[in-house]
Design an enzyme around this catalytic site. Sequence first.
Site, PDB file in Angstrom:
ATOM      1  N   HIS A 257       0.857  -1.193   0.000  1.00 43.76           N
ATOM      2  CA  HIS A 257       0.000   0.000   0.000  1.00 43.76           C
ATOM      3  C   HIS A 257       0.888   1.235   0.000  1.00 43.76           C
ATOM      4  O   HIS A 257       1.857   1.290   0.740  1.00 43.76           O
ATOM      5  CB  HIS A 257      -0.911  -0.012   1.224  1.00 43.76           C
ATOM      6  CG  HIS A 257      -2.039   0.959   1.125  1.00 43.76           C
ATOM      7  ND1 HIS A 257      -1.862   2.315   1.228  1.00 43.76           N
ATOM      8  CD2 HIS A 257      -3.363   0.762   0.904  1.00 43.76           C
ATOM      9  CE1 HIS A 257      -3.037   2.915   1.084  1.00 43.76           C
ATOM     10  NE2 HIS A 257      -3.966   1.999   0.892  1.00 43.76           N
ATOM     11  N   ARG A 273      -6.332   9.992  -0.364  1.00 41.15           N
ATOM     12  CA  ARG A 273      -6.004  10.453  -1.713  1.00 41.15           C
ATOM     13  C   ARG A 273      -7.254  10.542  -2.562  1.00 41.15           C
ATOM     14  O   ARG A 273      -7.387  11.425  -3.397  1.00 41.15           O
ATOM     15  CB  ARG A 273      -4.980   9.510  -2.360  1.00 41.15           C
ATOM     16  CG  ARG A 273      -3.557   9.773  -1.879  1.00 41.15           C
ATOM     17  CD  ARG A 273      -2.592   8.683  -2.314  1.00 41.15           C
ATOM     18  NE  ARG A 273      -2.893   7.424  -1.644  1.00 41.15           N
ATOM     19  CZ  ARG A 273      -3.031   6.260  -2.274  1.00 41.15           C
ATOM     20  NH1 ARG A 273      -2.864   6.173  -3.563  1.00 41.15           N
ATOM     21  NH2 ARG A 273      -3.319   5.165  -1.598  1.00 41.15           N
TER      22      ARG A 273
END
Lengths: 608, 248, 238
Positions: A257, A273
């Site tokens: 990740h 994000r």
Amino acid sequence: MSAKNTHYCDVLVIGAGLAANRSAIEAAQAGLSVIILSLVPPRRSHSTAAQGGMQASLGNVAMGKGDNPQIHFEDTVKGSDWGCDQEVAKMFCETVPSMIRQLDSWGVPWNRVTAGKKKYASGIETEDTKEKEGLITARDFGGTAKWRCCYTSDGTGHTVVFVVDTVVCKLNIPVHDRVEAISLIHDGVTCYGCVARDLRNGELNVYLAKSTIIGTGGAGRIYAASTNAVICEGTGGAIALKTGLVPLGNMEAIQFHPTGMPPVYILMTEGARGDGGYLLDKNMHRFMPDYEPKKKELASRDVVSRRMVQHIRAGFGVDSKYSTQQHLWLDIRHLGQKWVWTNLREIANIAMNFNGVDPAKELVPVIPTQHYTMGGVRTNKDGAAYGLKGLFAMGEAACWDLHGFNRLGGNSLAETVTAGYICGKQVAKYTLGATQDFNMKVVEDAVKFEEENINNLISGKNGKENVYDIRTAMGTTMMEHVHIFRTGKALEQGVAKLQELYKRSLKIGLRSSGQGANPELALAIKMPGQVRTALCVAYGALMRTESRGSHFREDFPKRDDANWLKRTLAYWKEGADLPTLDYEPVATPLLPPGDRGYGEASAGPVKK
Amino acid sequence: MGRQITISCFRFNPNIPGDKPRMQDYKLEEYEGMTLFIALNDIREKLDPTLVFDFVCRAAICGSCAMLINGRPRLACKTMTRNLPSHFTVMPLPVFKLIGDLSVDTGKWFRDLQMRTEAWIHTTKKFDFNALEVRMDNKIAEEIYEPERCVECGCCVACCITANIRDDFMGATGINRVCRFIIDPRDERADAEYFEVVGDEGGTFGCVGLMACDDMCPMELPLQENLAFVRRKMAGAGLKLTFPGIKL
Amino acid sequence: MELAKNLNASVNKSFGKTDLLVDLAQSISGVILIGFLWMHMLFVATIVVSPELFDALSEGLDKYYLAQFGIPATILVIIIHIFLAGRRAPLRLRDLRITYRMASLMKHYDTWVWVGQVITALGVGIMASMHLWTILTHWPLRAATSAARVASNGPADITWGSFTFPYYVVFYVIFLIFGEYHGGFGLYRILVKWGWWERHTMGWVLKGITVIIVVLGLTALYTFTKIAANPALGGAIH
Ligand SMILES: Cc1cc2nc3c(=O)[nH]c(=O)nc-3n(C[C@H](O)[C@H](O)[C@H](O)COP(=O)(O)OP(=O)(O)OC[C@H]3O[C@@H](n4cnc5c(N)ncnc54)[C@H](O)[C@@H]3O)c2cc1C
Ligand code: HEM
Ligand code: HEM
Ligand code: SF4
Ligand code: F3S
Ligand code: FES
């Protein structure tokens, strides 16, 4: 001697995470007697940690307009780099919307569409209409064409786990928590159930069932740094592997990740994000658009992670105050105090509690970190494991093969309940039609074997190796040799180191007495299995001489569909110190291999 | 060079015959960013492999690691040692059954609680696989999520004197759990039915208002608000049951 | 917990309603008592203005039988309150030990306050009985008799030179503080439990009221001792 207690049931479910619990519900609703085993109370399973959301093509939110299972399917296949089972993916994408709605009827407080014009922090402007108001909304997640990630604020996993567990309670399905399955019992053809250790008092118990489901989650903890909970040790896969009959599929496919937060590597959700957060380097430069002009920070995880490491290697990393490992910055300051502390509250809290950083005002250090095991116990599309009758697997522990070589964010939580439903039904069907004679000699032998092993560990008969030293060495080996960027040479060295560790793991001797709920013993019992799992990852990666999805070989940087459109199957033969690898073809009947569309194929070297 | 810290740790393993409760000191060197999760694991790996404790997520979301740290219930994983004095104590949560050292059996307690409060959506509607979801105001969804955030860590039970001295008191978490269902429009239970599960001294009317729960919940749930909400709601329901003619 | 559930389910379902009524009654008795206490203190404080006002007030109360009715009623409420609220106090030795241990371990403010409430309850109980006894045995209530009570009534007065220490006033000061502490925080707890206000702000408001009442009470006590020492004002003793 025999086990303290022997429990019989129709369906034994090992694990109480989302996949396991959802399948248990299906079995119980078919009228079968079910017992759930878990290391921890169900609601503490690692599924609760998922913050981001679940992918389902409901198409309610304006930015998801026109979405349908077909688009979801294409995203999934592209995400998997054509490594997934397309039939499974199709079935999954078609079922998952009803799953979300069913969860809603069970009580998940999904966030809803509110009508009106909206300006997102990321700059996107949309308008939701009255007609969709009150329906389940969605947010943006990496690697998708539409916004389809359904969520409940910052606690999707939490609410879904809690709600699914309420149904388990309602159906009064017995859960034996603090019980660890330590080996499967089988007669070479059929799985009987398992030997389990009671972590309250150290006693061994036997569970016998017509069907056994492995839903034990991921194996992230074979890496020293992982976003996973400390109980994600891949034990379910390891005990299946140890039978010698059941293969683990695609273990080399490990997802990293992009945003784990050092020093404890807790996950900063992709939602950060998705909601418009940037990645910055040491010069405060937003570098992702340089590499991925189209998708920027929201390219698929494997791509973003590689770009980040690439950028650090190019000299743009930030020196860490915690370790020698450099990191980058996550910037969500521009989303504003209110947005951060309501919509991203969980990560705001994490940054605050574990780093003393208020992300509404300051930058958060992030680094790509082991996050997800795409591989696992290889099953067919009914969830039935290869190699043993009556054995099933689902969720992260399984290789149902929805994710191929890279899982899309939000697809895994969705997989757990969907697989739990689809495969759970198949388990019920199988079990209703099955009869089972248990050969008690086999059962007693299995218990005796484990008992002897425990006695040897306590007495130090096989050696005096320190279990914690071995675990630490395994973790760092995986970090150094089997991480994001892989090369033949490093992998060879890694495999050799792990083989050495494997031999040592067979000579563990306890330093404590091993009495009662002894934690050292618990780890010692599963240590060899963990190293075997790590070897499947490392050796699989060494042998796969191509790059696909999250498996990236610097010495073979291109995907090689001619030779490698196939799935790795790792077996462990008795007495071996390496897995035996076998391969099966991956069919692409619905969507032939092509460009993933993340701009990666055209990506050049770093722009300065 | 970090500070030298001393952790006085409660030790007792009921499964080992002859074992007696005692406090044991461990000395460690502190380092940057050290949490109690790191510290206790260091002790186990380097000093004393027998030490029993529970961690799962180590990120303050699963509720496994609650213990008394310098007397107060907290989540050990999100407690940074630098915020503690150089000598501090850790003890297991009271109320819950001791498994060993710092580990207690919250699993069984909470499962009993779910069963007792019938903490699931009660509805007569049958789920239709092909139908759209029932619409709901986003505000209500967010309201439900507020109490739903409880991670069942048990801090609010451990710090409540009432729960400590009354075995059948369900604690703030129990009342909060019922609160979550009361505000959920999908649960069709009438107030009188909720009254059956919390309208007694084991539930809302057993709470004395000590507010330790409100001060110590690591998820910072608004427990005072939620408890008062349930109390008022249940008082209304109970009065209606007692005086059927009454309008409230 | 399982046992309790079974008991509740099988023995008597309507147990639950009793619990509600008892809890309500407890809170109501508490509210009545704190209401009484505050009013009582205001009445007593009239002495600060003038003994005449004090006397006029108590004469009025007698005349309209308010005292004759009010006193027994208050005594009744106190008895009811003791029964209702008393059941919440840690009574068994085991409970006392747990309470003390947890309160000391946690150092939690509200919990300690509650422990204080339980302790002061004991004191208030004893002192209220004494107080009522002396008042009822020295009927009627007038500034002079009260001043005499407050300023003396000890077995022997301690004298330093020309200053005579008003012995009984110590009793009243303790009584005042205990009563206010117990009642004031009791009201806080009721409001917290039924909760319309944020408890920290509310806590400060109540503390403010309590301080005012205590100051009033102390001033009144001081006035009583002055009256007692001054025969011109009706002081009966010296
Ligand atoms: C930090 C984080 C965030 C994530 N966010 C998202 C997201 O936003 N969206 C998304 O789709 N996915 C997300 N994921 C991935 C997803 O959460 C997991 O893949 C998924 O929850 C796995 O569910 P599971 O049911 O397979 O296993 P788990 O939930 O891990 O459950 C495993 C169960 O098995 C039990 N168990 C294990 N070993 C044994 C044994 N030997 N004996 C008995 N029981 C055993 C455990 O007690 C546990 O109950 C995230 C993952 C992480 C780590
Ligand atoms: C013999 C005297 C008394 C005893 C033994 C006594 C006892 C108690 C106890 C044990 C409590 C705690 C109950 C709980 O925590 O729920 C309590 C609460 C209370 N007491 Fe008293 N008390 C006495 C007199 C008084 C008096 C004189 C007043 C008025 C000033 C008073 C006002 C209150 C109030 C307002 C509460 C809070 C009630 C609630 O929380 O519902 N008490 N009392
Ligand atoms: C209903 C019966 C009561 C009557 C008629 C009564 C009357 C009086 C009177 C006349 C005084 C002045 C001093 C004196 O004469 O002794 C006094 C003082 C006092 N009373 Fe009572 N009282 C009653 C009940 C109570 C109760 C229940 C409490 C307890 C909470 C209480 C607390 C006090 C205190 C603290 C003082 C001291 C006053 C001061 O500080 O100025 N009284 N009371
Ligand atoms: S209410 Fe708070 S303290 Fe109580 S169990 Fe839930 S999270 Fe823990
Ligand atoms: S501490 Fe206990 S008594 Fe009530 S207010 Fe909280 S539950
Ligand atoms: S380990 Fe999960 S909350 Fe601390």
